[in-house]
Design an enzyme around this catalytic site. Structure first.
Site, short mmCIF file in Angstrom:
data_model
loop_
_atom_site.label_atom_id
_atom_site.label_comp_id
_atom_site.label_asym_id
_atom_site.label_seq_id
_atom_site.Cartn_x
_atom_site.Cartn_y
_atom_site.Cartn_z
N GLU A 1 -0.25 2.79 8.45
CA GLU A 1 0.60 3.54 6.53
C GLU A 1 -0.18 4.60 7.10
O GLU A 1 0.40 5.34 5.47
CB GLU A 1 0.44 1.80 5.81
CG GLU A 1 0.80 1.17 6.14
CD GLU A 1 0.66 -0.28 5.48
OE1 GLU A 1 2.08 -0.40 4.08
OE2 GLU A 1 -1.05 -0.32 4.11
N ASN B 1 -8.08 2.97 -0.82
CA ASN B 1 -6.75 3.11 -0.18
C ASN B 1 -6.40 4.40 1.04
O ASN B 1 -7.54 4.43 2.38
CB ASN B 1 -5.60 2.68 0.31
CG ASN B 1 -5.00 1.11 -0.14
OD1 ASN B 1 -4.21 1.36 -0.61
ND2 ASN B 1 -6.31 0.96 0.67
N ALA C 1 -6.98 -10.42 2.72
CA ALA C 1 -6.32 -11.38 3.34
C ALA C 1 -6.15 -10.90 5.14
O ALA C 1 -6.17 -9.90 5.34
CB ALA C 1 -4.90 -12.52 4.04
N LYS D 1 -5.33 2.54 -6.61
CA LYS D 1 -5.28 1.97 -5.59
C LYS D 1 -4.88 3.28 -4.30
O LYS D 1 -5.33 2.58 -3.38
CB LYS D 1 -4.42 0.77 -5.49
CG LYS D 1 -3.94 0.03 -4.58
CD LYS D 1 -5.54 -0.95 -4.18
CE LYS D 1 -5.46 -1.73 -2.58
NZ LYS D 1 -4.42 -1.96 -2.23
N SER E 1 -6.66 -3.15 6.46
CA SER E 1 -5.65 -3.29 7.55
C SER E 1 -5.57 -2.07 8.02
O SER E 1 -4.82 -2.32 9.94
CB SER E 1 -4.33 -2.78 6.17
OG SER E 1 -4.58 -1.29 5.69
N ASN F 1 -9.60 3.25 4.14
CA ASN F 1 -8.49 3.48 5.56
C ASN F 1 -8.75 3.70 6.06
O ASN F 1 -9.31 3.45 7.64
CB ASN F 1 -7.03 2.59 4.96
CG ASN F 1 -6.54 1.71 3.71
OD1 ASN F 1 -7.87 1.42 3.42
ND2 ASN F 1 -5.78 0.83 4.20
N ASN G 1 0.73 -1.18 0.58
CA ASN G 1 0.01 -0.33 0.13
C ASN G 1 1.02 1.20 0.16
O ASN G 1 1.98 1.33 0.54
CB ASN G 1 -0.60 0.28 1.09
CG ASN G 1 -2.14 -1.06 1.15
OD1 ASN G 1 -2.26 -1.21 -0.19
ND2 ASN G 1 -3.04 -1.06 2.64
N ASN H 1 -14.77 -8.28 4.64
CA ASN H 1 -13.10 -7.04 5.44
C ASN H 1 -13.16 -5.83 6.39
O ASN H 1 -13.69 -4.68 6.27
CB ASN H 1 -12.08 -6.61 4.75
CG ASN H 1 -9.92 -7.17 4.88
OD1 ASN H 1 -10.23 -8.25 5.20
ND2 ASN H 1 -9.77 -6.32 4.53
N ARG H 2 -12.02 -6.17 6.96
CA ARG H 2 -11.46 -4.77 8.08
C ARG H 2 -10.46 -4.16 7.70
O ARG H 2 -9.44 -5.48 7.31
CB ARG H 2 -11.18 -5.21 9.45
CG ARG H 2 -12.98 -5.75 10.79
CD ARG H 2 -12.82 -6.23 11.46
NE ARG H 2 -11.51 -7.19 11.78
CZ ARG H 2 -10.67 -6.37 13.17
NH1 ARG H 2 -11.10 -5.80 13.68
NH2 ARG H 2 -10.16 -6.88 13.66
O1 KPL Z 1 -5.82 -2.67 0.65
C1 KPL Z 1 -6.67 -2.35 1.38
C2 KPL Z 1 -6.15 -2.44 2.93
O2 KPL Z 1 -7.03 -2.81 3.52
O3 KPL Z 1 -5.31 -2.04 3.00
C3 KPL Z 1 -8.21 -3.34 0.39
C4 KPL Z 1 -7.96 -3.42 -0.67
C5 KPL Z 1 -9.17 -1.26 1.11
C6 KPL Z 1 -8.66 -3.81 1.36
O4 KPL Z 1 -9.07 -4.01 2.59
#
Ligand code: KPL
Length: 308
Positions: free
Chosen positions: A269, A190, A130, A186, A257, A194, A100, A254-255
């Protein structure tokens, strides 16, 4: 994410192949020790689980002769994490960052310079997601896309070969000739998902379902699009909002990162994501108050949790 990639690539090896053809390199940790003992326990998005043997090590010398190194550490750890590898990588090796944020490739180039020589450093982005649920245990929480490219933007046969290898390992990947545009797209995703999910304490899907969070993303998306455009990569706010919507849908459970980092008391980050946008904005005279606010608020929360 590094463990996911290592597990996917290890599973794709033909029967009887030397298991150390794919190496998961990382600092000594309970996670690495569990993988060495038991392999990676990977739960797929349909709930099925399997145990995948993965050759994991903290010995940099084992990486000697590798033709491809995929870097998936936190942006702030980039230089320190690859430095031990520098004397083991040949000048024709490819080091591919799928991290990222902005600035990872530049950090890799300087950290990997050894005796005037360094490997190729190429870049990419992935919206796969993940979650590590326990040492050695991973859940694949989002099926996304992975896109890779070269600094010069030219697609060559080696780049294409890497995309094919990843795709054959169940990591769908395209080699593209406009990687910087993808990196910014991207980054913009983020920079919205995020911090907004981290501050609100919600899963990614909330940014498409909750009107207030969507508004916050809209503000951030407009600012980031304006900065990208000012630096010569035309992006419009609607394109960014569409990308945010797609990623929030694909990684809904997903939560982010950043939320996970904050909750586990880790450094986030934020500097490589919204902080990098603020820096670029200064260079081009573009006002980005919402991005600035995200940096301040996340820093404040990092301080509260005594993030390491
Ligand atoms: O890159 C991601 C992150 O959480 O850092 C995403 C794609 C938003 C997936 O959660």
């Amino acid at each position: 994410m590094g463990t996911l990639m290592a597990a996917r690539l290890s599973s794709a090896m033909p029967a009887g192949a030397d298991p150390s053809q794919v190496i998961l390199f990382g600092r000594p940790s309970e996670h690495l020790a569990t993988i060495q003992r038991e392999g990676v326990t990977l739960t797929e998005r349909d709930g099925s689980a399997s145990v995948i043997p993965v050759h994991a090590t903290s010995e940099a010398a084992e990486v000697e002769g590798s033709d491809l190194v995929i870097v998936l550490v936190k942006a702030w750890a980039t230089g320190a994490s690859v430095k031990p590898l520098k004397s083991y990588l040949a000048r024709d090796a490819v080091v591919l960052t799928l991290q990222n944020g902005l600035g990872n490739a530049a950090q890799l180039r300087s950290a990997l310079l050894h005796d005037g020589v360094r490997p190729h450093v190429w870049l990419g982005v992935t919206t796969q997601a993940a979650l590590r649920t326990a040492p050695g245990r991973l859940t694949h929480t989002g099926e996304g896309i992975t896109v890779i490219g070269r600094r010069s933007n030219e697609v060559n046969s080696r780049l294409q070969e890497i995309a094919t290898t990843l795709t054959n390992a169940n990591i769908p990947t395209s080699a593209v000739d406009d990687i910087h545009r993808w990196v910014w797209r991207k980054l913009a995703v983020n920079a919205a998902i995020n911090p907004v999910t981290a501050l609100a304490g919600v899963q990614n899907r909330a940014v498409r379902e909750n009107a207030d969070l969507k508004d916050a993303c809209q503000l951030l998306a407009s600012e980031t699009a304006a900065v990208a455009t000012a630096r010569g990569l035309p992006l419009d706010a609607q394109q960014v909002m569409d990308a945010i919507d797609d990623v929030a849908e694909a990684t809904g459970d997903n939560r982010s990162s950043m939320l996970v980092d904050l909750e586990s008391g880790m450094r986030t980050e934020i500097d490589a994501i919204n902080g990098a946008i603020v820096k670029e904005a200064q260079r081009h005279g573009v006002p980005v108050p919402a991005n600035r606010l995200m940096v301040s608020l996340i820093h404040a929360l990092e301080g509260r949790g005594q993030a390491r």
